[in-house]
Design a protein around this motif. Structure first.
Motif, PDB file in Angstrom:
ATOM      1  N   UNK A 199      30.785  70.142 -55.359  1.00 28.92           N
ATOM      2  CA  UNK A 199      30.455  70.366 -54.036  1.00 28.92           C
ATOM      3  C   UNK A 199      29.923  71.717 -54.096  1.00 28.92           C
ATOM      4  N   UNK A 200      28.975  72.212 -53.311  1.00 25.86           N
ATOM      5  CA  UNK A 200      28.351  73.483 -53.119  1.00 25.86           C
ATOM      6  C   UNK A 200      28.274  73.807 -51.577  1.00 25.86           C
ATOM      7  N   UNK A 201      28.573  75.228 -51.379  1.00 24.39           N
ATOM      8  CA  UNK A 201      28.388  75.608 -50.002  1.00 24.39           C
ATOM      9  C   UNK A 201      27.899  77.032 -50.269  1.00 24.39           C
ATOM     10  N   UNK A 202      27.203  77.595 -49.318  1.00 21.73           N
ATOM     11  CA  UNK A 202      26.573  78.801 -49.513  1.00 21.73           C
ATOM     12  C   UNK A 202      27.210  79.979 -48.393  1.00 21.73           C
ATOM     13  N   UNK A 203      27.304  81.184 -48.948  1.00 24.98           N
ATOM     14  CA  UNK A 203      27.958  82.129 -48.190  1.00 24.98           C
ATOM     15  C   UNK A 203      26.636  82.848 -47.660  1.00 24.98           C
ATOM     16  N   UNK A 204      26.865  83.578 -46.683  1.00 26.58           N
ATOM     17  CA  UNK A 204      25.971  84.879 -46.255  1.00 26.58           C
ATOM     18  C   UNK A 204      25.194  85.709 -47.269  1.00 26.58           C
ATOM     19  N   UNK A 205      23.974  85.650 -47.590  1.00 26.11           N
ATOM     20  CA  UNK A 205      23.632  86.646 -48.555  1.00 26.11           C
ATOM     21  C   UNK A 205      23.019  85.516 -49.558  1.00 26.11           C
ATOM     22  N   UNK A 240      21.962  65.237 -47.918  1.00 26.09           N
ATOM     23  CA  UNK A 240      21.301  66.565 -47.228  1.00 26.09           C
ATOM     24  C   UNK A 240      20.481  66.220 -46.381  1.00 26.09           C
ATOM     25  N   UNK A 241      20.159  67.079 -45.443  1.00 29.39           N
ATOM     26  CA  UNK A 241      18.795  66.796 -44.594  1.00 29.39           C
ATOM     27  C   UNK A 241      17.866  68.165 -44.687  1.00 29.39           C
ATOM     28  N   UNK A 242      16.881  67.661 -44.829  1.00 30.74           N
ATOM     29  CA  UNK A 242      15.754  68.990 -45.267  1.00 30.74           C
ATOM     30  C   UNK A 242      14.449  68.407 -45.070  1.00 30.74           C
ATOM     31  N   UNK A 243      13.349  69.015 -44.463  1.00 28.58           N
ATOM     32  CA  UNK A 243      12.034  68.628 -44.414  1.00 28.58           C
ATOM     33  C   UNK A 243      11.866  67.213 -43.684  1.00 28.58           C
ATOM     34  N   UNK A 244      12.723  66.700 -42.641  1.00 33.32           N
ATOM     35  CA  UNK A 244      12.360  65.487 -42.056  1.00 33.32           C
ATOM     36  C   UNK A 244      13.163  64.502 -42.657  1.00 33.32           C
ATOM     37  N   UNK A 287      20.907  71.996 -49.033  1.00 34.73           N
ATOM     38  CA  UNK A 287      20.039  72.710 -48.607  1.00 34.73           C
ATOM     39  C   UNK A 287      20.394  74.047 -48.838  1.00 34.73           C
ATOM     40  N   UNK A 288      19.512  74.921 -49.713  1.00 35.19           N
ATOM     41  CA  UNK A 288      19.853  76.263 -49.858  1.00 35.19           C
ATOM     42  C   UNK A 288      19.134  77.295 -48.741  1.00 35.19           C
ATOM     43  N   UNK A 289      19.520  78.537 -48.871  1.00 37.34           N
ATOM     44  CA  UNK A 289      18.775  79.380 -47.870  1.00 37.34           C
ATOM     45  C   UNK A 289      17.459  79.550 -48.330  1.00 37.34           C
ATOM     46  N   UNK A 290      16.567  79.496 -47.445  1.00 38.58           N
ATOM     47  CA  UNK A 290      15.260  79.478 -47.688  1.00 38.58           C
ATOM     48  C   UNK A 290      14.323  77.995 -47.875  1.00 38.58           C
ATOM     49  N   UNK A 291      15.351  77.048 -47.839  1.00 33.03           N
ATOM     50  CA  UNK A 291      14.577  75.559 -47.793  1.00 33.03           C
ATOM     51  C   UNK A 291      14.518  74.817 -48.978  1.00 33.03           C
ATOM     52  N   UNK A 292      14.958  75.452 -50.008  1.00 37.89           N
ATOM     53  CA  UNK A 292      14.802  74.373 -51.328  1.00 37.89           C
ATOM     54  C   UNK A 292      16.205  73.605 -51.214  1.00 37.89           C
ATOM     55  N   UNK A 293      16.203  72.753 -52.125  1.00 35.70           N
ATOM     56  CA  UNK A 293      17.308  71.969 -52.555  1.00 35.70           C
ATOM     57  C   UNK A 293      18.064  72.454 -53.801  1.00 35.70           C
ATOM     58  N   UNK A 294      19.636  72.176 -53.546  1.00 37.35           N
ATOM     59  CA  UNK A 294      20.116  72.445 -54.947  1.00 37.35           C
ATOM     60  C   UNK A 294      20.941  70.990 -55.145  1.00 37.35           C
ATOM     61  N   UNK A 295      20.776  70.493 -56.306  1.00 33.29           N
ATOM     62  CA  UNK A 295      21.422  69.384 -56.641  1.00 33.29           C
ATOM     63  C   UNK A 295      22.284  69.487 -58.066  1.00 33.29           C
ATOM     64  N   UNK A 296      23.280  68.871 -58.340  1.00 35.28           N
ATOM     65  CA  UNK A 296      24.106  68.823 -59.302  1.00 35.28           C
ATOM     66  C   UNK A 296      24.113  67.568 -60.209  1.00 35.28           C
ATOM     67  N   UNK A 297      24.425  67.914 -61.402  1.00 35.61           N
ATOM     68  CA  UNK A 297      24.488  66.579 -62.327  1.00 35.61           C
ATOM     69  C   UNK A 297      26.108  66.247 -62.437  1.00 35.61           C
TER      70      UNK A 297
END
Length: 370
Positions: free
Chosen positions: A67-73, A293-297, A338-348
């Motif tokens: 799992x991944x979660x983003x922090x401020x910054x 995730x939800x991004x870009x509709x 969804x990462x800050x800035x709108x890209x996706x991060x995914x893990x193997x």
């Protein structure tokens, strides 16, 4: 409550399904006949507004990043299921170990799984973890201010544990309540038992108490689940969840307060008034969907056995025609955010004992949405 279902299957299965448009004839669930669909290459289009670009590796040589979660910054916290390590990963790929989380007992599909940062992290510095302990699965919280991980404070204990079907996804919703996805550990009766935390989606306050407005006066939000490992909200606040099927149909469900999603009475679409049909189903070889995730509709579902990233366009809570991206390019996919800035991060997830690891696995990859 009955819902329209879209099913992704091969042409041969689609033709076979034409003789049974509402199920498989045994009353235990099935699938509506789908329109023809061919899973695409990485350059295929699925009708969504967020067609992905070319992935690149953010971090490599990980041990089952779950799992991944983003922090401020913009830095991310990443859990490793089997090592019990909590990592901090920067957008440029630097990674450091925050802690090996005490009390985690990995085994089978259990270990250190979900992670979520408090919606008030800038003020309270709290993070939340879901993991398998000696006697149960549990949710804990701890302070993390960029240095050492603070003492663990258990806020939910007694979630059933097993070698399989431990659930594990946690995420704060738009209402700032914590949603917790659990599995039934292979004990199918738990899913329909409202006194059990297994096979459910829970909704709790940040201290783990039943959230105001819950339908049964306890922590349960929905029930009748097999093994939920993905949660995501769209722009209108609708909640969606991925769910592993047994032999036939994996699911994405539109999650609504108090609804019963049918397991173990139904796998896939049952068209039974007491159960809620899935929004969409796949055959199990195409998906085994984990992160969502939800991004870009669109919804983006990471497929383990299917080894692809599914894009599912949404229109006012209804699923459009899905498309598969990166089919077999990266093996088993576990998490997508969804990462800050709108890209996706995914893990193997090729180091989990069921994959075929590449030299740099496991990896976190980032992909821009065009």
């Amino acid at each position: 409550m009955r819902r329209h279902t879209i099913v992704l299957v091969s042409a041969a299965v689609a033709l076979a399904a034409c003789s049974s448009p509402s199920g498989d004839g045994d009353g235990n669930g099935g699938a509506h006949t789908p329109p023809p669909l061919t899973a695409s290459s990485p350059t295929g289009t699925g009708g969504g507004s967020g067609e992905p670009g070319e992935p690149r590796a953010v971090a490599t040589d990980l041990e089952v990043p779950w799992a991944v979660t983003f922090l401020p910054g913009g830095d991310a916290l990443v859990t490793e299921r089997d090592s019990a390590r909590l990592l901090r990963v920067t957008p440029s790929g630097d990674k450091t170990t925050v802690a090996t989380v005490p009390g985690v007992e990995p085994g089978g599909e259990g270990g250190l799984m979900g992670v979520a940062a408090s919606p008030n992290y800038a003020g309270d510095k709290l993070i939340y973890l879901y993991f398998t302990a000696a006697s149960d699965n549990r949710v804990v919280r701890a302070t993390y201010d960029g240095g050492d991980l603070g003492a663990l404070d258990p806020i939910i204990t007694g979630i059933p544990k097993g070698s399989n079907h431990n659930g594990g996804r946690i995420q704060f919703g738009p209402d700032k309540m914590l949603y917790v996805a659990t599995g039934e550990t292979g004990d199918t009766g738990l899913s329909q038992d409202k006194d059990s935390l297994g096979g459910k989606i829970l909704r709790v306050t940040p201290d783990g108490s039943p959230a105001p407005g819950n339908p049964f006066g306890n922590r349960l939000w929905t029930y009748g689940h097999r093994n939920v490992q993905g949660l995501a909200w769209d722009d209108e606040g609708r909640l969606y969840a991925t769910e592993f099927g047994q032999n036939r149909f994996d699911e994405i469900n539109l999650i609504e307060k108090g609804e019963n999603y049918g397991w173990p009475e139904v796998e896939g679409t049952g068209d039974r008034e007491e159960f809620t049909n899935p929004l969409l189903t796949w055959t199990t070889d195409e998906a085994s969907p984990s992160g969502l995730a939800y991004a870009g509709g669109s919804l983006w579902a990471a497929a383990l056995r299917g080894g692809r990233l599914w894009e599912v366009p949404l229109d006012n809570g209804k699923a459009g025609r899905p498309t598969a991206h990166f089919n077999s390019d990266y093996g088993r996919l576990r998490a997508v955010v969804q990462a800050p800035g709108g890209s996706l991060w995914f893990t193997t997830s090729n180091e989990d004992g069921r994959g075929d690891p590449a030299p740099e696995d496991d990896r976190i990859l980032t992909v821009p949405l065009r």
